[in-house]
Enzyme design. Structure first.
Site, PDB file in Angstrom:
ATOM      1  CG  ASP A  27      -1.998   0.893   1.077  1.00 22.82           C
ATOM      2  OD1 ASP A  27      -2.471   1.579  -0.116  1.00 22.82           O
ATOM      3  OD2 ASP A  27      -2.556   1.154   2.090  1.00 22.82           O
ATOM      4  CG  HIS A  34      -4.568  10.607   2.234  1.00 21.73           C
ATOM      5  ND1 HIS A  34      -5.697  10.452   3.180  1.00 21.73           N
ATOM      6  CD2 HIS A  34      -3.802   9.664   2.671  1.00 21.73           C
ATOM      7  CE1 HIS A  34      -5.493   9.503   4.098  1.00 21.73           C
ATOM      8  NE2 HIS A  34      -4.164   8.946   3.660  1.00 21.73           N
ATOM      9  CD  GLU A  99      -6.528   4.900   4.144  1.00 24.52           C
ATOM     10  OE1 GLU A  99      -5.798   3.992   3.776  1.00 24.52           O
ATOM     11  OE2 GLU A  99      -6.133   5.594   5.194  1.00 24.52           O
ATOM     12  CD  GLU A 101      -5.417   2.829  -0.318  1.00 23.32           C
ATOM     13  OE1 GLU A 101      -4.902   2.111  -0.943  1.00 23.32           O
ATOM     14  OE2 GLU A 101      -5.464   2.789   0.715  1.00 23.32           O
ATOM     15  CG  ASP A 133      -5.990   0.079   3.526  1.00 23.72           C
ATOM     16  OD1 ASP A 133      -5.879  -0.848   3.994  1.00 23.72           O
ATOM     17  OD2 ASP A 133      -5.003   1.066   3.805  1.00 23.72           O
ATOM     18  NE  ARG A 137      -8.409   6.687   9.200  1.00 23.32           N
ATOM     19  CZ  ARG A 137      -7.607   6.435   8.163  1.00 23.32           C
ATOM     20  NH1 ARG A 137      -6.257   5.938   8.346  1.00 23.32           N
ATOM     21  NH2 ARG A 137      -8.188   6.817   6.725  1.00 23.32           N
ATOM     22  CD  GLN A 140      -3.637   4.606  10.614  1.00 26.80           C
ATOM     23  OE1 GLN A 140      -4.785   4.434  10.443  1.00 26.80           O
ATOM     24  NE2 GLN A 140      -2.773   5.120   9.639  1.00 26.80           N
ATOM     25  CE  LYS A 153      -4.031   2.378   7.206  1.00 29.94           C
ATOM     26  NZ  LYS A 153      -4.807   3.166   6.344  1.00 29.94           N
ATOM     27  CB  THR A 157      -7.640  -4.719   2.523  1.00 32.69           C
ATOM     28  OG1 THR A 157      -6.820  -4.363   3.229  1.00 32.69           O
ATOM     29  CG2 THR A 157      -7.422  -3.819   1.196  1.00 32.69           C
ATOM     30  CD  GLU A 268      -7.796  12.767   3.265  1.00 33.32           C
ATOM     31  OE1 GLU A 268      -7.872  13.844   2.625  1.00 33.32           O
ATOM     32  OE2 GLU A 268      -7.768  11.875   2.983  1.00 33.32           O
TER      33      GLU A 268
HETATM   34 CA    CA Z   1      -4.259   3.009   2.646  1.00 29.50          CA
END
Ligand code: CA
Length: 321
Positions: A27, A34, A99, A101, A133, A137, A140, A153, A157, A268
């Site tokens: 990844d 971002h 996320e 992606e 993904d 948080r 993380q 994570k 996924t 975000e």
């Molecule tokens: Ca990611």
């Protein structure tokens, strides 16, 4: 009518599987928007780290927990520490996020010890799919220093079932925004190394489904908003001699655009949970709640050119087990 129905039915009733048994998943972090938005929360005075415009940042992900679109995702538990707490505790994540992606599948690999030059990189890319993904948080932020993402994570996924070959995307080739000149090994000799792919994130809550309301769009961006191309990510990945294998996925990292409405994750959108997202139903979201379903979509469309869709990548959140 009967013919049209029989044409549609197989897809509606189809059960999808992963297109490839993916050997390795990497990844990246290729969206400068971002990286800047996230960095602003941690380092307001210097949101973007000094290495960003020199090196495609990435980490080795976990291939075993890649799941196909439609697979439910149980809220993971893990170790977290609340801001005011002296000690960490273990329990279900309170900050579950998605996320948006794009993932690039490797076609032909390379031998260990044989880096892939930048102008040969695209020959090793087979095609693109949508990738979610999922990220916890709070897990993380407590675990990521000094070695990077781990259990925040790797619980799941999600992948879309369709792989769009790079050749099919040729009409939609486009260049990335003007960038600083990279080191020679990452310097591409052609400009059009990205693709004009519109990306969307939709959210469906339990409340919406109970009232037969459609999912609501919460973000729109474009693959060409990235700072690094997939060719540059691939060449950088192999620059130390690391071997890629057929079916490996290189994911872009969260694709966020430059302005409001184009942020590719809730971290975000809600500014780390401090500004809740208001949905048309009046519901508020800081992070995902149980029953929420995230739907990623992607398509290419321009007048005079064929419509190309990347399909969907769906996943609904179940309570912690
Ligand atoms: Ca990611």
């Amino acid at each position: 009518m009967a013919a049209a129905k029989s044409h549609l039915h197989p897809i509606e009733g189809a059960r999808f599987h992963k297109p490839v048994a993916v050997p390795n998943y990497t990844d990246f972090y290729a969206s400068i928007h971002h990286a800047t938005n996230v960095g602003r929360h941690f380092r307001p005075e210097q949101p973007l780290l000094a290495n960003y415009k020199w090196i495609p940042i990435g980490y080795h992900g976990r291939a075993s927990s890649l799941v196909i679109s439609g697979t439910t995702v149980a809220r993971p538990s893990g170790q977290t520490r609340l801001a005011e707490a002296q000690h960490p505790s273990f329990g279900p994540t309170r900050q579950l996020d998605f996320e948006l992606e794009l993932g690039a599948y490797i076609g032909t690999g390379n031998l260990l010890g044989s880096p892939i030059p930048i102008d040969e990189a695209e020959q090793h890319l087979f095609g693109l799919s949508l990738v979610n993904d999922w990220s916890a948080r709070d897990i993380q932020s407590w675990e990521y220093q000094p070695l990077g993402p781990f259990l925040g994570k790797s619980f799941a996924t999600s992948l879309s079932p369709w792989v769009i070959p790079i050749e099919a995307l040729a009409p939609y080739r486009t260049s990335l925004a003007p960038r600083a000149e990279p080191l020679p090994y990452l310097n591409e000799s052609t400009a059009d190394t990205s693709f004009d792919i519109t990306l969307e994130v939709l959210l469906s809550t339990s409340h919406m489904r109970e009232h037969n309301l459609p999912p609501t769009a919460i973000s729109t961006s474009n693959l060409s908003d990235l700072y690094w191309s997939f060719a540059q990510m691939l060449t950088h990945h192999t620059s130390n001699g690391c071997n890629l294998q057929p079916g490996d996925i290189l994911a872009s990292g969260t694709v966020s655009g430059p302005g409001p409405g184009s942020e590719g994750c809730l971290l975000e959108i809600t500014q780390r949970g401090t500004v809740p997202l208001q949905l048309p139903t009046g519901e508020l979201r800081e992070f995902l709640v149980d029953g929420d379903e995230i739907i990623l979509r992607g398509h290419c469309h321009r007048k005079g050119l064929p419509l190309i869709t990347l399909g969907e990548c769906r996943g609904a959140i179940l309570p912690a087990s």
